[in-house]
Every structure is written in structure tokens, then in C-alpha cells.
Scaffold this active site. Structure first.
Site, mmCIF file in Angstrom:
data_model
loop_
_atom_site.group_PDB
_atom_site.id
_atom_site.type_symbol
_atom_site.label_atom_id
_atom_site.label_comp_id
_atom_site.label_asym_id
_atom_site.label_seq_id
_atom_site.Cartn_x
_atom_site.Cartn_y
_atom_site.Cartn_z
ATOM 1 N N THR A 1 0.796 -1.221 0.000
ATOM 2 C CA THR A 1 0.000 0.000 0.000
ATOM 3 C C THR A 1 0.819 1.256 0.000
ATOM 4 O O THR A 1 1.997 1.246 0.301
ATOM 5 C CB THR A 1 -0.781 -0.023 1.338
ATOM 6 O OG1 THR A 1 -1.595 -1.163 1.335
ATOM 7 C CG2 THR A 1 -1.615 1.198 1.554
ATOM 8 N N ASP B 1 -4.129 4.642 -1.449
ATOM 9 C CA ASP B 1 -4.374 4.110 -2.800
ATOM 10 C C ASP B 1 -5.462 3.038 -2.664
ATOM 11 O O ASP B 1 -6.011 2.846 -1.583
ATOM 12 C CB ASP B 1 -3.077 3.532 -3.389
ATOM 13 C CG ASP B 1 -2.712 2.203 -2.771
ATOM 14 O OD1 ASP B 1 -2.445 1.236 -3.507
ATOM 15 O OD2 ASP B 1 -2.711 2.125 -1.518
ATOM 16 N N ARG C 1 -5.309 -0.363 -4.175
ATOM 17 C CA ARG C 1 -4.958 -1.683 -4.733
ATOM 18 C C ARG C 1 -4.696 -2.669 -3.600
ATOM 19 O O ARG C 1 -3.897 -2.392 -2.694
ATOM 20 C CB ARG C 1 -3.710 -1.565 -5.590
ATOM 21 C CG ARG C 1 -3.193 -2.923 -6.087
ATOM 22 C CD ARG C 1 -1.906 -2.788 -6.868
ATOM 23 N NE ARG C 1 -2.159 -2.280 -8.209
ATOM 24 C CZ ARG C 1 -1.205 -2.184 -9.145
ATOM 25 N NH1 ARG C 1 0.021 -2.526 -8.860
ATOM 26 N NH2 ARG C 1 -1.495 -1.725 -10.338
ATOM 27 N N LYS D 1 -9.262 1.674 1.767
ATOM 28 C CA LYS D 1 -8.297 1.541 2.840
ATOM 29 C C LYS D 1 -8.475 2.574 3.937
ATOM 30 O O LYS D 1 -7.762 2.532 4.945
ATOM 31 C CB LYS D 1 -6.875 1.631 2.286
ATOM 32 C CG LYS D 1 -6.612 0.542 1.267
ATOM 33 C CD LYS D 1 -5.188 0.524 0.815
ATOM 34 C CE LYS D 1 -5.053 -0.451 -0.343
ATOM 35 N NZ LYS D 1 -3.711 -0.500 -0.887
ATOM 36 N N GLY E 1 -0.790 -3.381 5.432
ATOM 37 C CA GLY E 1 -0.414 -4.675 5.991
ATOM 38 C C GLY E 1 -1.444 -5.714 5.582
ATOM 39 O O GLY E 1 -1.928 -5.709 4.464
ATOM 40 N N SER F 1 4.182 -0.166 1.514
ATOM 41 C CA SER F 1 5.344 -0.374 0.650
ATOM 42 C C SER F 1 5.702 0.890 -0.118
ATOM 43 O O SER F 1 6.848 1.111 -0.481
ATOM 44 C CB SER F 1 5.086 -1.529 -0.314
ATOM 45 O OG SER F 1 3.895 -1.293 -1.022
ATOM 46 N N ASP G 1 5.768 2.608 -6.904
ATOM 47 C CA ASP G 1 5.774 1.360 -6.145
ATOM 48 C C ASP G 1 4.850 0.361 -6.826
ATOM 49 O O ASP G 1 3.730 0.691 -7.201
ATOM 50 C CB ASP G 1 5.302 1.628 -4.713
ATOM 51 C CG ASP G 1 5.155 0.352 -3.925
ATOM 52 O OD1 ASP G 1 4.123 0.192 -3.238
ATOM 53 O OD2 ASP G 1 6.067 -0.491 -3.996
ATOM 54 N N SER H 1 1.409 -0.662 -5.026
ATOM 55 C CA SER H 1 0.312 0.317 -4.929
ATOM 56 C C SER H 1 -0.175 0.635 -6.330
ATOM 57 O O SER H 1 0.591 0.596 -7.289
ATOM 58 C CB SER H 1 0.787 1.611 -4.285
ATOM 59 O OG SER H 1 1.521 1.344 -3.134
#
Lengths: 260, 268
Positions: free
Chosen positions: B38, B54, B56, B70, B84, B166, B203, B206
Site C-alpha cells: 500500500t 491508494d 490496490r 483503505k 499490511g 510499501s 511502487d 500500490s
């Protein structure tokens, strides 16, 4: 980066097939069971090098810290090196291996000059040569533990590429090595590639500042180098300013009273 | 003879779990947890908090959910972003949200952010990091706006700007470059959007869209999918052709006769 390397206890017996027929110091030391002369882990290291193409050429930036693990040992290490009037390289990773990288490339450059045939090594040639050297060393399980940025400007065309310790080679408009990949590359990618020299310098300084805020192994003493039609110019190391005065950070005690 | 009091942590099942992990190669007993991989971020501005995330959800290298949410509700004035393990974030926040509702009814007052954070950190510490929820908790209460991060092991940081997941380094780079004290609402929202976008672009864990929540005194705005990802392709169905695309010589319009055999005829 952790390519699979045998640790010193396993080396001698497993490598006999390769030792026969290969030359060099590392091979002979194995036959006589001397301590290993391969790079098993980086010892004195440099952190990220940043590269960005701008309107008139290419700019590289790096800090001047040589870390000995978590000790900030050598505070003024020059990690950006001039190779010729058209090429500049910057290295992160093991600094003794980087000195060797510079030595190899300068040797090539001297041979090239000695030929005196009117044609000189291009920045792309340096990039390719380094890529072959690094890959060859990785195949012998004796890498030069570096991520090297190659920047050049020739015949009006800028060049910016990266070679790493396992021989990965690529070119891009904005590059970074090591920790800079995570912190600075997002910011460099947002910047345009048609900036003036002063604007590009400001972008590089901002990126190195953010890198210092969030990277344990970096420092504020930095160097900026450019390669353009006027040749290679590497600045002297200078201090970067940092800001620690935000109001928001003044009261971050969770378990205490908020100061209102 | 007195019984030895049982209290504190019981680690009876740890040996069993370790054996299962070592011997369950097919994944039939221990399911792989769906992780969010994330970028989440939060910032304190002049009048309150802006939270961003985000959308995803990843299961290893596969995108499990292209548009998950999220940013979770904890209280009318407190929201929480989770990174996580998806299940852990979702369930922990719902549990604490319920506890906070009961707390509000019990005390008759608006919840404080520190209450939510204390409940979360005490719960996560009790499970010693096995509940993989990394949370950004932000809200406005009687003491003003506050922003906290809670880590899976139970530690807490109170900061003016935070990122997790991440993509946190990419987002933090944008925050470090652009943060100012006492930002205006639009500037803060744009900074958070830029930070989440930086995480989405740089990243691989994400992606997709950007969600934003803005919390100020007495008012919370939730912008679901404020920035949409570039659609991969635009569907060409149904194709639209302008009348006259095909040349024709003769035109004959006739009404189709319908005979209803069963049931009732529809009104024309």
C-alpha cells in the site's frame, strides 16, 4: 543486494573445477587455502548517487560520506570522477571497489587516447565497457560491489546510464542508486528534463536533502557535477542546509500532556 | 495445594504453528494472508487532518482488488488508514470502532483520538505483531487535530506528517519536499494526492485510484476515488455509427406483428 556468495568456510572445496583454467589472485589464494581475496561484503560504502538530464547536459549529485557500517568514518570522499571531457561517473557501494572501477575506465581512456586515431570513447562505450566488466566479475563470483552512474554529453546528445554489481545495464532520463531509488527517484521523475542548470541544481539539492532526512547512511556534505558542451565540471564539496523548525514536530509526546 | 495462576501470554500453540508452517507446503491449512501492499499517508494542516490512500489490494504478485477502500471509519471525527494484512486492518478497525461507539454512549462525549490509538496499540501489543495491521489514525477532537501511526507490534508515533506501506518512501519523499506548517486545506489535499500518486507510480504494490478523507472540527469529507487511474483501455462496445454512415437506396419501415400465445400482451 545479496547475490548468492559462498562464505569463506565453504570456498576451497567447491571451487576446484573453476580454479583449473582460471587465472588471477583469487584463484591462487584458494589453491593455497589463504584468506579470501574476493569481495564478500561491502566494507566502506557510499550511499546514493543521483543523475538527471537537464537542458544543456547531464547533472550528477552525491554526498561525500564513506560509511564504515554504521560509523560515519570518512567525511569527504569524492564519489564523482571525471573520465574524459565527455564522460563523468559516480559510484555508490564499496568505495575500494569504486576506486578500481575508476582505474579500469581511466586505463581504457588512456589506451584510447594513445591510439591517437582522431576518435574517442563515447559515454555509451564507457557504459557498455563497465557493464561487461561487472558482469564478467559477477560470473567469477568476485563482484565489484558498486552501482555506477555513467553520465556523458557528446555531439549535442546527453547520455545517462547505470551499471550495477551484477552487470545490470540501463539508461534513463533520471536515475538514482542505492537508497536514492526509493526516496529521490520519485522526486527526480516529477522534475522535467529541460530545466536550466540552476533549476536542476536546486532539484538535486532538494533530493539530497530529503535523502539525508530519511537515510541513516547519508550526510549533508555534497558534490554536484555536470557534463555539457563545455566539458566536465565537478564542484568542491559543500554543506547542504536542513530545516528542523516545523511547529508540528514540537509537541509529539504521545504519553505526555499536549502543550496548548 | 495452590494452582499456579495462569496469566499473561500463553504460547502453547506457537510450536504447532511453527510445525504447520514448515510442513504445509501446499497452502491448504495455512492460508496466505491477503496483504495490501500500500501507500497510505496523513498530514496535519491548519484546520484539521487530511488522510490519503491508494486502492490496490495485492495477493503476492496478483492484484486481488482493484478498488478496495483503505480509509476506515472509527468515529465521526476519527478515521484510520490501514496497511499490511487486509483482514487484520479491517477487523481491528471495526472492533475498535464498536468499542468507541460504546465509549461514546457511556461517557456522553465525542471520542478523543488518543482513546482510539490507546485501544489499538494495547490490542496490537497483546498479539506481539502477529496481527499485521499498520495504521495511520487521524482525527479532530476537543484538544485539536492529531495524527498518529500505530505499528503492528504496538508502538505509536505522533507526527505532523506520516506515510506507511510499501509505497511509504515514495510518498514520504513528496511530503519532505513539500510540507509547510499550517497549510491551507486545498494545499494539504493536493500534497496528499501528490504523495499517494507518487506511491502509485513508483511502487509496484500500490496502484489504481486515490482516496482522500478531510477531517475538520465538526465536519468530515470523504472523497472516494478523487483521482482515478488511467483506464487500461476504453471499451468499444457499443459502437456508435452516425446515421448515414452506410449509404442506402431504399427505405421500408414495417411494424412487426406479435402474437401472444401465453400470458398477457404488453401495453404498447
Amino acid at each position: 543486494f545479496s547475490p548468492v556468495l559462498l562464505n569463506s568456510s565453504q570456498q576451497t572445496s567447491h571451487y576446484n573445477p573453476i580454479v583449473i583454467g582460471s587465472r588471477g589472485k583469487s584463484a591462487s589464494s584458494e589453491r593455497t587455502c589463504e584468506p579470501s581475496t574476493r569481495t564478500l561484503q561491502p566494507i566502506v560504502t557510499g550511499t546514493g548517487v543521483l543523475g538527471l538530464k537537464y537542458k544543456d547536459g547531464v547533472m550528477l549529485a552525491a554526498d561525500t560520506l564513506g560509511s564504515y557500517g554504521s560509523l560515519a568514518r570518512y567525511r569527504e570522499v569524492k564519489r564523482l570522477s571525471k573520465i574524459s571531457d565527455t564522460t563523468l561517473i559516480g559510484g555508490s557501494g564499496d568505495l575500494s571497489d569504486f576506486d578500481n572501477v575508476v582505474k579500469y575506465v581511466r586505463e581504457m581512456s588512456i589506451y584510447d587516447n594513445a591510439h591517437d586515431d582522431g576518435c574517442k570513447m563515447t559515454p555509451k562505450d564507457v557504459h557498455q565497457y563497465l557493464g561487461r566488466v561487472m558482469y564478467n566479475r559477477r560470473n567469477k563470483f568476485d563482484p565489484l560491489w558498486n552501482e555506477v552512474v555513467v553520465a556523458g554529453f557528446r555531439d549535442g546528445k546527453p547520455f545517462l546510464g547505470v551499471v550495477d554489481l551484477i552487470g545490470t545495464m540501463y539508461e534513463d532520463d533520471a536515475v538514482a542508486t542505492s537508497f536514492g531509488n526509493y526516496i529521490c527517484l520519485p522526486l527526480l521523475r516529477k522534475a522535467s528534463t529541460e530545466l536550466s542548470k540552476e533549476d536542476a541544481k536546486k532539484v538535486m539539492e532538494d533530493c539530497l536533502r530529503v535523502l539525508f532526512y530519511r537515510n541513516c547512511r547519508s550526510s549533508t556534505k555534497i558534490q554536484i557535477a555536470t557534463v555539457s558542451a563545455e566539458g566536465v565540471e565537478i564542484s568542491d564539496p559543500y554543506e547542504l542546509s536542513t530545516y528542523w523548525g516545523y511547529e508540528g514536530f514540537k509537541h509529539t509526546e504521545y504519553h505526555g500532556q499536549k502543550g496548548h | 495445594d495452590a494452582e499456579i495462576p495462569t496469566g499473561g501470554f500463553t504460547f502453547d500453540l506457537c510450536k504447532r504453528n511453527a510445525w504447520l508452517e514448515a510442513n504445509d507446503s501446499s497452502g491448504s491449512i495455512i492460508k496466505k494472508a491477503k496483504k495490501t501492499g500500500t501507500t497510505i499517508a496523513g498530514i496535519v494542516f491548519k484546520d484539521g487532518i487530511v488522510l490519503g490512500a491508494d486502492t490496490r489490494a495485492t495477493e503476492g504478485p496478483i492484484v486481488a482488488d482493484k478498488n478496495c477502500q483503505k480509509i476506515h471509519y472509527l468515529a465521526p471525527n476519527i478515521f484510520c488508514c490501514g496497511a499490511g494484512t487486509s483482514a487484520d486492518c479491517e477487523n481491528v478497525t471495526e472492533m475498535i470502532s464498536s468499542s468507541l461507539t460504546l465509549h461514546r454512549l457511556n461517557t456522553g462525549r465525542e471520542c478523543r483520538v488518543v482513546t482510539a490509538v490507546t485501544m489499538l496499540s494495547q490490542y496490537l501489543f497483546r498479539y506481539q505483531g502477529h496481527v499485521g495491521a499498520a495504521l495511520i489514525v487521524g482525527g479532530v477532537d476537543c484538544t485539536g487535530p492529531s495524527l498518529f501511526t500505530v505499528y503492528p507490534h504496538g508502538s505509536v508515533d505522533q507526527l505532523p506528517f506520516v506515510t506507511m506501506g510499501s509505497g511509504s518512501l515514495a510518498a514520504m519523499a513528496v511530503f519532505e519536499a513539500g510540507y509547510q506548517d499550517a497549510l491551507e486545506k486545498d494545499a494539504a489535499m493536493n500534497l496528499v494526492r501528490a504523495a499517494i500518486t507518487s506511491g502509485i507510480v513508483n511502487d509496484l504494490g500500490s496502484g489504481s485510484n486515490v482516496d482522500i478523507a478531510v477531517i475538520t472540527t465538526g465536519n468530515t469529507e470523504f472523497f472516494r476515488n478523487i483521482d482515478k487511474a488511467d483506464p487500461k483501455y476504453k471499451s468499444k462496445n457499443p459502437l456508435k455509427y452516425a446515421p448515414g454512415t452506410t449509404a442506402f437506396f431504399k427505405e421500408q419501415i414495417s411494424k412487426i406483428k406479435i402474437t401472444v400465445t401465453e400470458g398477457e400482451a404488453m401495453d404498447d
